[in-house]
Write a protein that holds these residues in place. Structure first.
Motif, PDB file in Angstrom:
ATOM      1  N   UNK A   1      -1.389   8.469   0.981  1.00  0.00           N
ATOM      2  CA  UNK A   1      -0.477   7.367   1.294  1.00  0.00           C
ATOM      3  C   UNK A   1       0.964   7.867   1.174  1.00  0.00           C
TER       4      UNK A   1
ATOM      5  N   UNK B   1       0.946  -2.741   1.679  1.00  0.00           N
ATOM      6  CA  UNK B   1      -0.083  -1.699   1.736  1.00  0.00           C
ATOM      7  C   UNK B   1       0.074  -0.778   0.533  1.00  0.00           C
ATOM      8  N   UNK B   2      -0.781   0.229   0.474  1.00  0.00           N
ATOM      9  CA  UNK B   2      -0.709   1.231  -0.599  1.00  0.00           C
ATOM     10  C   UNK B   2      -0.711   0.562  -1.979  1.00  0.00           C
ATOM     11  N   UNK B   3      -1.692  -0.279  -2.182  1.00  0.00           N
ATOM     12  CA  UNK B   3      -1.873  -0.999  -3.448  1.00  0.00           C
ATOM     13  C   UNK B   3      -0.621  -1.758  -3.870  1.00  0.00           C
ATOM     14  N   UNK B   4       0.037  -2.328  -2.877  1.00  0.00           N
ATOM     15  CA  UNK B   4       1.182  -3.193  -3.153  1.00  0.00           C
ATOM     16  C   UNK B   4       2.501  -2.476  -3.315  1.00  0.00           C
ATOM     17  N   UNK B   5       2.481  -1.134  -3.195  1.00  0.00           N
ATOM     18  CA  UNK B   5       3.710  -0.393  -3.460  1.00  0.00           C
ATOM     19  C   UNK B   5       4.553  -0.139  -2.219  1.00  0.00           C
ATOM     20  N   UNK B   6       4.068  -0.603  -1.073  1.00  0.00           N
ATOM     21  CA  UNK B   6       4.781  -0.358   0.186  1.00  0.00           C
ATOM     22  C   UNK B   6       4.663  -1.588   1.083  1.00  0.00           C
ATOM     23  N   UNK B   7       5.793  -2.002   1.642  1.00  0.00           N
ATOM     24  CA  UNK B   7       5.783  -3.118   2.578  1.00  0.00           C
ATOM     25  C   UNK B   7       5.873  -2.617   4.006  1.00  0.00           C
ATOM     26  N   UNK B   8       5.030  -3.187   4.873  1.00  0.00           N
ATOM     27  CA  UNK B   8       5.082  -2.830   6.290  1.00  0.00           C
ATOM     28  C   UNK B   8       5.753  -3.949   7.077  1.00  0.00           C
ATOM     29  N   UNK B   9       6.863  -3.624   7.732  1.00  0.00           N
ATOM     30  CA  UNK B   9       7.506  -4.531   8.678  1.00  0.00           C
ATOM     31  C   UNK B   9       6.968  -4.116  10.045  1.00  0.00           C
TER      32      UNK B   9
ATOM     33  N   UNK C   1      15.146  -3.448   7.766  1.00  0.00           N
ATOM     34  CA  UNK C   1      14.312  -4.149   6.787  1.00  0.00           C
ATOM     35  C   UNK C   1      15.082  -5.228   6.053  1.00  0.00           C
TER      36      UNK C   1
ATOM     37  N   UNK D   1       7.377   0.528  13.489  1.00  0.00           N
ATOM     38  CA  UNK D   1       7.393  -0.352  12.327  1.00  0.00           C
ATOM     39  C   UNK D   1       8.248   0.295  11.249  1.00  0.00           C
ATOM     40  N   UNK D   2       8.508  -0.443  10.182  1.00  0.00           N
ATOM     41  CA  UNK D   2       9.210   0.122   9.032  1.00  0.00           C
ATOM     42  C   UNK D   2       8.308   0.056   7.811  1.00  0.00           C
ATOM     43  N   UNK D   3       8.321   1.121   7.024  1.00  0.00           N
ATOM     44  CA  UNK D   3       7.656   1.115   5.718  1.00  0.00           C
ATOM     45  C   UNK D   3       8.751   1.182   4.657  1.00  0.00           C
ATOM     46  N   UNK D   4       8.762   0.189   3.776  1.00  0.00           N
ATOM     47  CA  UNK D   4       9.704   0.171   2.656  1.00  0.00           C
ATOM     48  C   UNK D   4       8.880   0.379   1.388  1.00  0.00           C
ATOM     49  N   UNK D   5       9.034   1.530   0.776  1.00  0.00           N
ATOM     50  CA  UNK D   5       8.105   1.928  -0.284  1.00  0.00           C
ATOM     51  C   UNK D   5       8.803   2.189  -1.609  1.00  0.00           C
ATOM     52  N   UNK D   6       8.075   1.937  -2.671  1.00  0.00           N
ATOM     53  CA  UNK D   6       8.482   2.450  -3.976  1.00  0.00           C
ATOM     54  C   UNK D   6       8.565   3.972  -3.906  1.00  0.00           C
TER      55      UNK D   6
ATOM     56  N   UNK E   1      12.837   4.145   2.735  1.00  0.00           N
ATOM     57  CA  UNK E   1      12.614   3.460   4.006  1.00  0.00           C
ATOM     58  C   UNK E   1      12.252   4.483   5.089  1.00  0.00           C
TER      59      UNK E   1
END
Lengths: 164, 164
Positions: free
Chosen positions: B126, A32-40, A23, B56-61, B136
């Protein structure tokens, strides 16, 4: 060449051998998840012939320098992805194929939060976690019958060195 | 029911919802790499309709208690696996489907070296990493066009509790 210098993996240097799944340094493709998670999104080219993709675990001993490479292997029927599950960094030796023999060999060090997908038919060393204790990786590769393993043994072992 | 008690995930309790991908407590199916690595083979039922599996990768709070659940989602076209890449444990809410509505809801805590594969059409919350900083995960799910997301919003939020 009996020595091979290892360098920190980068997407550019690894691209001819596979996909670096990391990442770092990039903005996510989608929030995604209301802006709290980024999907690469879709970071690896899975390439499976005559079988299906599956998820397995590799639980491996760890290794310490010096690293001596005697053999590379490759999988003619499928790509193989390694995803570290307990943060252990690893040494990755890869090579292209030239008529059944490894060529353009490279050594990379990969961080414990970076995954790789090794392309089908790319020569590579066995899983080599660096450190102490036991290392755990999720592996995405081909599940199916058939001969999916070829080995190439070197006449003389190869020493992996690390730049000062 | 407006409260849901979370328990440590086990293969048996999770089996109706998906696959727990963990090495703990079992002998490997195969020893490889001259005996130095154990392979736990084919631990997840990937189930992809009209597309292909990808990484894919998920980078999350991260999140801290109290956990309040307002919505579950499901993917009618594919299973979805989560593989922690930096050791962050997570809260996993799952439910079966009864005529388009979540039923038999369960809350699990999953360790940072355990992966899960949520089966197709299983309702789930979620991604909810527990802790500090950024988490991550590698995600193995369906890559393709089509409507692969359904949401169910609860009339009243659900509080997740933890046994003392």
């Amino acid at each position: 060449m009996h020595r091979l210098e290892a360098h920190r993996i980068t997407q550019a240097a690894f691209a001819r051998f596979g996909d670096l799944i990391a990442a770092s340094g990039a903005a996510p493709d989608l929030l995604i998840n209301q802006g709290r998670c980024g999907r690469f999104h879709d970071l690896a080219a899975l390439d499976i012939i005559g079988g299906r993709a599956g998820i397995s675990l590799f639980q491996s001993e760890t290794f310490q320098p010096p690293f001596r490479i005697e053999m590379l292997e490759r999988h003619p029927l499928g790509s193989q992805a390694f995803i570290p599950l307990n943060g252990t960094p690893y040494l990755l030796i890869v090579a292209e194929d030239r008529g059944g023999v490894p060529a353009e060999m490279r050594a990379f060090t990969v961080a414990g939060d970076q995954a790789v997908n090794i392309h089908r038919d790319i020569w590579h060393g066995v899983l080599t976690p660096i450190g102490e204790g036991t290392a755990l990786y999720a592996v995405i590769d081909r599940i199916g019958e058939g001969r999916n393993l070829q080995e190439h043994w070197f006449d003389a072992p190869l020493d992996v060195t690390f730049p000062a």
